[in-house]
Motif scaffolding. Structure first.
Motif, PDB file in Angstrom:
ATOM      1  N   UNK A 215      41.193  37.379  37.591  1.00 56.76           N
ATOM      2  CA  UNK A 215      40.528  37.189  36.313  1.00 56.76           C
ATOM      3  C   UNK A 215      39.416  38.227  36.200  1.00 56.76           C
ATOM      4  N   UNK A 216      39.393  38.933  35.068  1.00 55.03           N
ATOM      5  CA  UNK A 216      38.328  39.904  34.814  1.00 55.03           C
ATOM      6  C   UNK A 216      37.186  39.179  34.118  1.00 55.03           C
TER       7      UNK A 216
ATOM      8  N   UNK B 113      32.376  31.128  40.116  1.00 57.04           N
ATOM      9  CA  UNK B 113      32.700  29.969  40.958  1.00 57.04           C
ATOM     10  C   UNK B 113      33.886  29.204  40.384  1.00 57.04           C
ATOM     11  N   UNK B 114      33.913  29.035  39.080  1.00 58.72           N
ATOM     12  CA  UNK B 114      35.023  28.318  38.453  1.00 58.72           C
ATOM     13  C   UNK B 114      36.351  29.028  38.709  1.00 58.72           C
ATOM     14  N   UNK B 115      36.354  30.340  38.564  1.00 58.88           N
ATOM     15  CA  UNK B 115      37.581  31.120  38.811  1.00 58.88           C
ATOM     16  C   UNK B 115      38.003  31.003  40.274  1.00 58.88           C
TER      17      UNK B 115
ATOM     18  N   UNK C 209      38.565  37.524  41.475  1.00 64.49           N
ATOM     19  CA  UNK C 209      37.636  37.880  40.410  1.00 64.49           C
ATOM     20  C   UNK C 209      37.384  39.383  40.432  1.00 64.49           C
ATOM     21  N   UNK C 210      37.504  40.001  39.275  1.00 65.39           N
ATOM     22  CA  UNK C 210      37.085  41.385  39.094  1.00 65.39           C
ATOM     23  C   UNK C 210      35.906  41.340  38.123  1.00 65.39           C
ATOM     24  N   UNK C 211      34.726  41.679  38.628  1.00 67.96           N
ATOM     25  CA  UNK C 211      33.518  41.637  37.805  1.00 67.96           C
ATOM     26  C   UNK C 211      33.307  43.014  37.198  1.00 67.96           C
TER      27      UNK C 211
ATOM     28  N   UNK D  19      37.545  39.147  50.120  1.00 66.92           N
ATOM     29  CA  UNK D  19      38.966  39.111  49.768  1.00 66.92           C
ATOM     30  C   UNK D  19      39.208  38.680  48.324  1.00 66.92           C
ATOM     31  N   UNK D  20      38.220  38.048  47.706  1.00 64.37           N
ATOM     32  CA  UNK D  20      38.437  37.463  46.375  1.00 64.37           C
ATOM     33  C   UNK D  20      37.645  38.113  45.249  1.00 64.37           C
ATOM     34  N   UNK D  21      36.615  38.885  45.574  1.00 60.68           N
ATOM     35  CA  UNK D  21      35.738  39.427  44.531  1.00 60.68           C
ATOM     36  C   UNK D  21      35.648  40.940  44.647  1.00 60.68           C
TER      37      UNK D  21
END
Length: 120
Positions: A5-6, A32-34, A41-43, A74-76
């Motif tokens: 999710x971006x 956190x929700x994602x 997560x891609x910020x 690994x996730x962000x």
């Protein structure tokens, strides 16, 4: 199925100026929700004109109190961030990792600086 999710910081904050800890909390809550939904997560910092450590502490640094470093790595990921802001982000992350590794140390230091010995 897309498992990433971006999160566009400007969209979440509603402004290109990302300086307050309250605005950082808005981004943190979305991240956190994602993550809790099992996605990456891609910020994106695209369009951000001002970015402070106060904002980043709440948006990203706080995550190190909720998740371990390997999980976060690994996730962000981040994109569209200036070289100067990468330096600030790295400092925030390093400080967060140190703090959450030994929060009592920071409390003792703060108490010593503030002259409150009751924490010892």
């Amino acid at each position: 199925m897309n498992d990433e999710v971006i999160i566009n910081v400007v969209d979440e904050v509603g402004d290109s100026i990302c300086v307050t800890d309250e605005d950082g909390k808005k981004v943190y809550d979305v991240i956190v929700e994602v993550l809790r939904n099992g996605k990456k997560v891609l910020i994106s910092f695209k369009g951000v004109t001002d970015l402070t450590s106060a904002f980043l502490n709440n948006a990203i640094g706080k995550l190190y109190g909720d998740f371990d470093e390997a999980f976060i790595k690994s996730k962000i990921s981040v994109t569209d961030i200036s070289k100067n802001d990468v330096v600030v982000l790295k400092r925030v992350v390093d400080r967060a990792k140190s703090f959450f590794n030994d929060p009592d140390h920071y409390i003792r230091v703060a108490n010593a600086v503030l002259g409150d010995d009751s924490g010892n």
